[in-house]
Design a protein around this motif. Structure first.
Motif, PDB file in Angstrom:
ATOM      1  N   GLY A  65       0.772  -1.076   0.047  1.00 57.13           N
ATOM      2  CA  GLY A  65      -0.113  -0.020  -0.097  1.00 57.13           C
ATOM      3  C   GLY A  65       0.927   1.347  -0.095  1.00 57.13           C
ATOM      4  O   GLY A  65       0.525   2.203  -0.663  1.00 57.13           O
ATOM      5  N   LEU A  66       1.813   1.077   0.796  1.00 55.64           N
ATOM      6  CA  LEU A  66       2.924   2.455   0.849  1.00 55.64           C
ATOM      7  C   LEU A  66       3.458   2.612  -0.449  1.00 55.64           C
ATOM      8  O   LEU A  66       3.642   3.770  -1.092  1.00 55.64           O
ATOM      9  CB  LEU A  66       3.919   2.248   1.875  1.00 55.64           C
ATOM     10  N   LEU A  67       3.849   1.465  -1.197  1.00 55.39           N
ATOM     11  CA  LEU A  67       4.606   1.715  -2.391  1.00 55.39           C
ATOM     12  C   LEU A  67       3.386   2.095  -3.502  1.00 55.39           C
ATOM     13  O   LEU A  67       3.812   2.847  -4.273  1.00 55.39           O
ATOM     14  CB  LEU A  67       5.233   0.325  -2.792  1.00 55.39           C
ATOM     15  N   GLY A  68       2.389   1.558  -3.624  1.00 58.11           N
ATOM     16  CA  GLY A  68       1.404   1.929  -4.441  1.00 58.11           C
ATOM     17  C   GLY A  68       0.928   3.453  -4.321  1.00 58.11           C
ATOM     18  O   GLY A  68       0.934   4.063  -5.364  1.00 58.11           O
ATOM     19  N   LEU A  69       0.924   3.738  -3.283  1.00 58.64           N
ATOM     20  CA  LEU A  69       0.642   5.322  -2.596  1.00 58.64           C
ATOM     21  C   LEU A  69       1.686   6.163  -3.237  1.00 58.64           C
ATOM     22  O   LEU A  69       1.431   7.088  -4.164  1.00 58.64           O
ATOM     23  CB  LEU A  69       0.414   5.546  -1.332  1.00 58.64           C
ATOM     24  N   ALA A  70       3.106   5.710  -3.031  1.00 57.54           N
ATOM     25  CA  ALA A  70       4.204   6.431  -3.515  1.00 57.54           C
ATOM     26  C   ALA A  70       4.107   6.709  -5.075  1.00 57.54           C
ATOM     27  O   ALA A  70       4.440   7.664  -5.506  1.00 57.54           O
ATOM     28  CB  ALA A  70       5.391   5.908  -2.980  1.00 57.54           C
ATOM     29  N   GLY A  71       3.819   5.496  -5.795  1.00 56.63           N
ATOM     30  CA  GLY A  71       3.955   5.614  -7.237  1.00 56.63           C
ATOM     31  C   GLY A  71       2.784   6.411  -7.849  1.00 56.63           C
ATOM     32  O   GLY A  71       2.849   7.407  -8.551  1.00 56.63           O
ATOM     33  N   ALA A  72       1.512   6.514  -7.259  1.00 58.34           N
ATOM     34  CA  ALA A  72       0.478   7.400  -7.519  1.00 58.34           C
ATOM     35  C   ALA A  72       0.893   8.784  -7.292  1.00 58.34           C
ATOM     36  O   ALA A  72       0.536   9.858  -8.070  1.00 58.34           O
ATOM     37  CB  ALA A  72      -0.960   6.824  -7.032  1.00 58.34           C
ATOM     38  N   GLY A 260       5.158   0.069  -7.017  1.00 55.36           N
ATOM     39  CA  GLY A 260       4.705   1.574  -7.214  1.00 55.36           C
ATOM     40  C   GLY A 260       4.511   1.926  -8.592  1.00 55.36           C
ATOM     41  O   GLY A 260       3.598   2.939  -8.773  1.00 55.36           O
ATOM     42  N   LEU A 261       5.335   1.492  -9.532  1.00 59.03           N
ATOM     43  CA  LEU A 261       4.939   1.671 -10.946  1.00 59.03           C
ATOM     44  C   LEU A 261       3.742   1.065 -11.440  1.00 59.03           C
ATOM     45  O   LEU A 261       2.893   1.649 -12.075  1.00 59.03           O
ATOM     46  CB  LEU A 261       6.124   1.139 -11.729  1.00 59.03           C
TER      47      LEU A 261
END
Length: 334
Positions: A65-72, A260-261
């Motif tokens: 979730g943290l990586l997905g948020l950071a990617g967005a 994240g990408l």
């Protein structure tokens, strides 16, 4: 209204899939489902489930979730569909921060104490900020996509070399850092879950509150300025959010690429929505992707397991190649 309804349906589907994977993840491990079947009457089986599998599976979801948020956030802030924590130098900076903390204070990434987990997160956050700032300084802004990505690659390589030098200079940390650099959820406990959950909640609240600003920025920097948006403040806050989310995930699970990408791309391929909803949905998608990768990494060669970072690199690299091929086709886009 249609976009909001579709976003709600996607969010619900992601949460249902997450719950199903959580149940599956609790049952996957070296002892298989035997621990689940005997957990009620066997203290050892219960300890395996409660102290090892459950925090690990939940930790994979929160880190994703943290990586997905950071990617967005990165893709919206820099208006670049290929931006992610690894291509902007923040992940390499976070890893360098962790390596320095391990070398200076003699701790280990396997430690379960709250203070150690917070300290590693703080070191990773500082390193991630440095990585992003160096990338932006080298690229001289965000206007040129190719220059930004090239600067991110250069900064990532340099900071990665610095991390390796720190590791070589501190032989005691070599084995721990090797597992850390491959990316693993194997050393995630309840303390790590708590730290990452707090960072995820804080990052979500701040990032989602800037969703409308990112919508305005998507129309172009000149348009955003004409609308009176405080771009300098927005960039500073969102770079801090990007660094905090990346640093928290890297400090607890090591280097796990491509989540994240891929997460924002997958969300945008399903629904068309505003940045506020996109950030939340990307976090849910990232959590689902990393949880699925973690379960798969434990299951493929059970009772042994693959480093989850290696698995996401293989799958994510294939996805990135597909995106590049799709972009080269006439009428293709990201």
């Amino acid at each position: 209204m249609s976009g909001a309804r579709h976003s709600l349906w996607l969010g619900s589907a992601l949460l249902i899939a997450t719950a199903a994977l959580l149940l599956l993840g609790v049952g996957v491990g070296s002892t298989g489902f035997d621990s689940v079947l005997h957990a009620q009457h066997d203290p050892v089986a219960w300890q395996i489930l409660w102290d090892i599998r459950l925090p690990r599976t939940l930790g994979a979801w929160v880190a994703g979730g943290l990586l997905g948020l950071a990617g967005a956030v990165a893709q919206g802030l820099f208006r670049n569909p290929l931006a992610d924590p690894y291509l902007l130098g923040s992940a390499s900076g976070a890893a360098l921060g962790v390596a320095l903390a391990l070398a200076l204070f003699g701790t280990t990434p396997f430690a379960t104490q709250w203070l150690v987990r917070l300290g590693l997160t703080g070191a990773a956050f500082a390193g991630a900020v440095i990585g992003v700032v160096l990338t932006l300084a080298l690229a001289k802004g965000v206007q040129h996509t190719l220059r930004l990505l090239l600067a991110g690659v250069i900064v990532g390589v340099v900071l990665g070399a610095g991390r390796d030098l720190v590791t070589i200079a501190s032989p005691d940390t070599l084995q721990a850092m090797q597992g850390f650099m491959l990316g693993s959820t194997g050393f995630v406990g309840w303390a790590s879950c708590g730290v990452m959950a707090a960072m995820l909640l804080a990052s979500l609240l701040v990032a989602a509150s800037f969703g409308r600003v990112l919508d305005g920025l998507a129309l172009g920097e000149a348009t955003a300025v004409s609308l009176g948006l405080p771009l300098a403040v927005v960039r500073a806050v969102l770079v801090a959010v990007l660094a905090l989310a990346t640093g928290a995930a890297v400090a607890q699970t090591g280097l796990i690429a491509f989540v994240g990408l891929a997460s924002p791309h997958l969300v945008r391929s399903i629904v068309k929505t505003t940045h506020g909803r996109l950030i939340v949905l990307s976090a849910l998608m990232g959590g689902l992707l990393l949880m699925a990768a973690d379960v798969l990494a434990r299951w493929i060669i059970a009772p042994q397991e693959l480093p989850v970072g290696v698995l996401t690199a293989v799958l994510g690299g294939s996805y990135l190649l597909w995106l590049m091929h799709r972009r080269r086709r006439p009428g293709g886009g990201l």
